[in-house]
Motif scaffolding. Structure first.
Motif, mmCIF file in Angstrom:
data_model
loop_
_atom_site.group_PDB
_atom_site.id
_atom_site.type_symbol
_atom_site.label_atom_id
_atom_site.label_comp_id
_atom_site.label_asym_id
_atom_site.label_seq_id
_atom_site.Cartn_x
_atom_site.Cartn_y
_atom_site.Cartn_z
ATOM 1 N N HIS A 228 2.239 -1.523 -6.695
ATOM 2 C CA HIS A 228 3.179 -1.353 -5.581
ATOM 3 C C HIS A 228 4.238 -2.458 -5.553
ATOM 4 O O HIS A 228 3.964 -3.600 -5.913
ATOM 5 N N TYR A 229 5.391 -2.083 -5.063
ATOM 6 C CA TYR A 229 6.525 -3.005 -4.908
ATOM 7 C C TYR A 229 7.028 -2.871 -3.475
ATOM 8 O O TYR A 229 7.461 -1.792 -3.054
ATOM 9 N N TYR A 230 6.933 -3.961 -2.695
ATOM 10 C CA TYR A 230 7.351 -3.977 -1.298
ATOM 11 C C TYR A 230 8.652 -4.774 -1.180
ATOM 12 O O TYR A 230 8.620 -6.005 -1.136
ATOM 13 N N PRO A 231 9.795 -4.122 -1.112
ATOM 14 C CA PRO A 231 11.062 -4.860 -1.017
ATOM 15 C C PRO A 231 11.199 -5.577 0.326
ATOM 16 O O PRO A 231 10.488 -5.272 1.292
ATOM 17 N N ALA A 232 12.123 -6.527 0.380
ATOM 18 C CA ALA A 232 12.462 -7.151 1.663
ATOM 19 C C ALA A 232 12.928 -6.056 2.617
ATOM 20 O O ALA A 232 13.562 -5.085 2.213
ATOM 21 N N CYS A 233 12.585 -6.207 3.892
ATOM 22 C CA CYS A 233 12.905 -5.166 4.875
ATOM 23 C C CYS A 233 13.829 -5.713 5.961
ATOM 24 O O CYS A 233 13.539 -6.760 6.552
ATOM 25 N N PRO A 234 14.945 -5.027 6.255
ATOM 26 C CA PRO A 234 15.874 -5.524 7.278
ATOM 27 C C PRO A 234 15.324 -5.435 8.698
ATOM 28 O O PRO A 234 15.808 -6.126 9.591
ATOM 29 N N HIS A 307 -6.544 -4.099 -6.411
ATOM 30 C CA HIS A 307 -5.198 -4.406 -5.952
ATOM 31 C C HIS A 307 -4.788 -5.736 -6.548
ATOM 32 O O HIS A 307 -5.584 -6.643 -6.601
ATOM 33 N N SER A 308 -3.580 -5.859 -6.933
ATOM 34 C CA SER A 308 -3.083 -7.183 -7.267
ATOM 35 C C SER A 308 -1.711 -7.388 -6.672
ATOM 36 O O SER A 308 -0.849 -6.552 -6.802
ATOM 37 N N SER A 309 -1.519 -8.476 -5.920
ATOM 38 C CA SER A 309 -0.225 -8.800 -5.349
ATOM 39 C C SER A 309 0.384 -9.944 -6.132
ATOM 40 O O SER A 309 -0.328 -10.665 -6.775
ATOM 41 N N ARG A 310 1.672 -10.087 -6.040
ATOM 42 C CA ARG A 310 2.357 -11.076 -6.835
ATOM 43 C C ARG A 310 1.695 -12.437 -6.735
ATOM 44 O O ARG A 310 1.384 -12.919 -5.661
ATOM 45 N N LEU A 311 1.450 -13.051 -7.883
ATOM 46 C CA LEU A 311 0.669 -14.277 -7.966
ATOM 47 C C LEU A 311 1.498 -15.506 -7.633
ATOM 48 O O LEU A 311 2.624 -15.637 -8.034
ATOM 49 N N MET A 312 0.889 -16.413 -6.894
ATOM 50 C CA MET A 312 1.487 -17.715 -6.633
ATOM 51 C C MET A 312 0.362 -18.721 -6.709
ATOM 52 O O MET A 312 -0.662 -18.559 -6.065
ATOM 53 N N ASN A 313 0.514 -19.744 -7.532
ATOM 54 C CA ASN A 313 -0.526 -20.750 -7.703
ATOM 55 C C ASN A 313 -1.831 -20.141 -8.196
ATOM 56 O O ASN A 313 -2.920 -20.593 -7.856
ATOM 57 N N VAL A 335 -0.707 -3.480 5.359
ATOM 58 C CA VAL A 335 0.190 -4.476 4.774
ATOM 59 C C VAL A 335 1.447 -4.582 5.630
ATOM 60 O O VAL A 335 2.103 -3.560 5.909
ATOM 61 N N LEU A 336 1.766 -5.802 6.048
ATOM 62 C CA LEU A 336 3.001 -6.052 6.785
ATOM 63 C C LEU A 336 4.139 -6.310 5.812
ATOM 64 O O LEU A 336 3.914 -6.756 4.686
ATOM 65 N N VAL A 337 5.350 -6.006 6.230
ATOM 66 C CA VAL A 337 6.531 -6.330 5.420
ATOM 67 C C VAL A 337 7.327 -7.430 6.106
ATOM 68 O O VAL A 337 7.139 -7.697 7.302
ATOM 69 N N ARG A 338 8.212 -8.056 5.339
ATOM 70 C CA ARG A 338 8.979 -9.173 5.873
ATOM 71 C C ARG A 338 10.442 -9.060 5.452
ATOM 72 O O ARG A 338 10.793 -8.250 4.587
ATOM 73 N N ARG A 339 11.253 -9.891 6.035
ATOM 74 C CA ARG A 339 12.678 -9.901 5.682
ATOM 75 C C ARG A 339 12.900 -10.471 4.291
ATOM 76 O O ARG A 339 13.941 -10.241 3.679
ATOM 77 N N THR A 340 11.950 -11.250 3.821
ATOM 78 C CA THR A 340 12.026 -11.801 2.470
ATOM 79 C C THR A 340 11.084 -11.022 1.558
ATOM 80 O O THR A 340 10.120 -10.420 2.013
ATOM 81 N N GLY A 341 11.354 -11.055 0.281
ATOM 82 C CA GLY A 341 10.519 -10.324 -0.657
ATOM 83 C C GLY A 341 11.109 -10.417 -2.045
ATOM 84 O O GLY A 341 12.063 -11.162 -2.285
ATOM 85 N N PRO A 342 10.533 -9.669 -2.976
ATOM 86 C CA PRO A 342 9.536 -8.632 -2.743
ATOM 87 C C PRO A 342 8.113 -9.160 -2.767
ATOM 88 O O PRO A 342 7.862 -10.288 -3.174
ATOM 89 N N ARG A 343 7.193 -8.327 -2.307
ATOM 90 C CA ARG A 343 5.761 -8.498 -2.514
ATOM 91 C C ARG A 343 5.357 -7.409 -3.500
ATOM 92 O O ARG A 343 5.840 -6.280 -3.400
ATOM 93 N N VAL A 344 4.495 -7.729 -4.461
ATOM 94 C CA VAL A 344 4.044 -6.711 -5.406
ATOM 95 C C VAL A 344 2.524 -6.688 -5.466
ATOM 96 O O VAL A 344 1.858 -7.681 -5.171
ATOM 97 N N SER A 345 1.963 -5.556 -5.803
ATOM 98 C CA SER A 345 0.520 -5.417 -5.944
ATOM 99 C C SER A 345 0.200 -4.378 -6.991
ATOM 100 O O SER A 345 1.015 -3.490 -7.262
ATOM 101 N N ALA A 346 -0.977 -4.511 -7.603
ATOM 102 C CA ALA A 346 -1.425 -3.531 -8.595
ATOM 103 C C ALA A 346 -2.848 -3.137 -8.263
ATOM 104 O O ALA A 346 -3.745 -3.964 -8.278
ATOM 105 N N ALA A 347 -3.057 -1.890 -7.914
ATOM 106 C CA ALA A 347 -4.368 -1.408 -7.477
ATOM 107 C C ALA A 347 -4.994 -0.529 -8.552
ATOM 108 O O ALA A 347 -4.400 0.448 -8.969
ATOM 109 N N CYS A 348 -6.199 -0.906 -8.991
ATOM 110 C CA CYS A 348 -6.879 -0.128 -10.024
ATOM 111 C C CYS A 348 -8.106 0.557 -9.443
ATOM 112 O O CYS A 348 -9.018 -0.101 -8.961
#
Length: 404
Positions: A228-234, A307-313, A335-348
């Motif tokens: 999944h790809y969650y773009p920034a949301c206005p 599920h996998s969301s974009r990795l940080m650290n 899953v909540l969305v934000r004004r900043t993004g994207p958030r990504v995830s991979a669900a198997c």
């Protein structure tokens, strides 16, 4: 591109043609990212959640922080020491109390996870004319790009796009994968298939079965990786990245970055799943509640979601639900969305082999007694998934439909 106009849904309800708007959005084959790229500043009406649900999400963490200043957290289990009694007991207790838990020292290299997530970003951020060649709503296609699998069935859409890869009986030829993420998906799936064998042994033991039980019945023979790809949301206060739902599965593994956004419903409160360095988040799915004794052989329907969301650290979380005749319950999340993004995830998603997918399943005899009768009728995985797709993410669980 008509997607810009779709954000301006002024006028009364009698003037609003939802079917036309949704169809126009789908025909762009650009997804939610196409809306954002077009410069939309107000989201289309078919993404807007009912007011009651919108108000519910104002407070993101409803449990108070503890003495250390950290809010209530999902259990963390260390898999680095093997699959002994301590780990099994921790998994069992986590499934009973939360339905979600995190594992650390799981053996998946951080660089593999980072490249997987980077590959998914590369796919979704390709020009529309490139990725739209894979755009389809045909669930039989083994590789496809789409926005909202339930776009035409749910009343409200989610703010996300997806690309899926179906590994029928654990097989998908690498040449079928998009070149932009081919190596990333191939390497990731090799490690995930190995990890599910470890989890299979621990979960079998946690259920009081022999450790090779789930493996012996090939309940995780087929896998589908959905990224999944969650773009920034206005207008993030008016929609969700994923509406409240439980998974039509037995197991979910999530890789989450520092963007966050995942929330779990625990004791009638929404709890933020905070990113944890090097962790995998596991949650239980609906069908783990439905296991049968069939023709003197035990077939355990196990639907494994990763599920996998974009990795940080180096954060990698596994979401796993373990349910047998309601011994463990599937847990609702969103899953909540934000004004900043994207958030990504991979669900198997792991589920039975192609041969067994249409076989009926019900509660295992090991979990039944005069005081604990079966709660659900026998269900085939194919039947359950068909109903789940037909119903869409409407905020209600699908499993009660099959109760006796």
């Amino acid at each position: 591109m008509e997607v810009v106009e779709m954000g301006n849904d002024s006028g009364g309800e009698e003037d609003y043609d939802r079917a036309r708007k949704v169809t126009a959005f789908d025909e762009t084959k650009a997804g939610v990212k196409g809306l954002v790229d077009s410069g939309v500043v107000s989201i289309p009406r078919f993404f807007i959640q009912p007011q009651a649900q919108a108000k519910e999400k104002v407070v993101e963490l409803l449990f108070r922080p503890d003495a250390s200043g950290v809010g209530v957290q999902i259990p963390v289990i260390d898999f680095g020491g093997g699959e002994g009694e301590l780990v099994v007991d921790q998994v069992r207790r986590a499934c009973e109390a939360w339905g979600f838990f995190q594992i650390v020292n799981h053996g998946i290299p951080i660089d593999v996870m980072e490249e997987m997530l980077a590959g998914i970003i590369r796919f979704h951020e390709q020009p529309t004319e490139v990725k739209s060649a894979l755009y389809s709503r045909d669930v039989k296609k083994r590789v496809r790009f789409y926005s909202n699998g339930d776009l035409f069935t749910s009343k409200v859409a989610s703010w996300r796009d997806s690309v899926s890869f179906d590994y029928h009986d654990s097989q998908l030829h690498p040449q079928e994968l998009p070149l932009v993420c081919r190596k990333a998906v191939r390497d990731y799936m090799e490690h995930i298939l190995e990890l599910q064998q470890r989890l299979s042994r621990v979960l079998s033991t946690a259920l009081g079965l022999t450790k090779d039980y789930l493996s012996s019945i090939e309940c995780m023979k087929t896998a589908t990786l959905v990224s999944h790809y969650y773009p920034a949301c206005p207008q993030p206060d008016r929609t969700f990245g994923a509406k409240k739902h439980s998974d039509p599965s037995f197991l979910t593994i999530l890789l989450q970055d520092n963007v966050g956004g995942l929330q779990v419903l625990h004791q009638d409160h929404w709890v933020d799943v905070l990113p944890t360095r090097g962790a995998l988040l596991v949650n239980i799915g609906d069908l783990m509640q439905v296991v049968i004794h069939h023709h003197h052989s035990h077939y355990f329907l196990f639907y494994f979601t990763i599920h996998s969301s974009r990795l940080m650290n180096g954060v990698f979380m596994v979401s796993f639900q373990l349910i047998t005749n309601d011994k463990f319950r599937s847990v609702e999340h969103r899953v909540l969305v934000r004004r900043t993004g994207p958030r990504v995830s991979a669900a198997c998603f792991f589920y039975p082999s192609s041969e067994k997918r249409c076989k009926p399943f019900g509660p295992l005899q090991e979990f039944l007694s005069n005081h604990n009768p079966p709660l659900y009728r026998e269900i085939a995985a194919s039947e359950y998934l068909a109903y789940y797709r037909r119903k869409g993410l409407d905020g209600m669980q699908a499993l009660p439909h099959f109760k006796l």
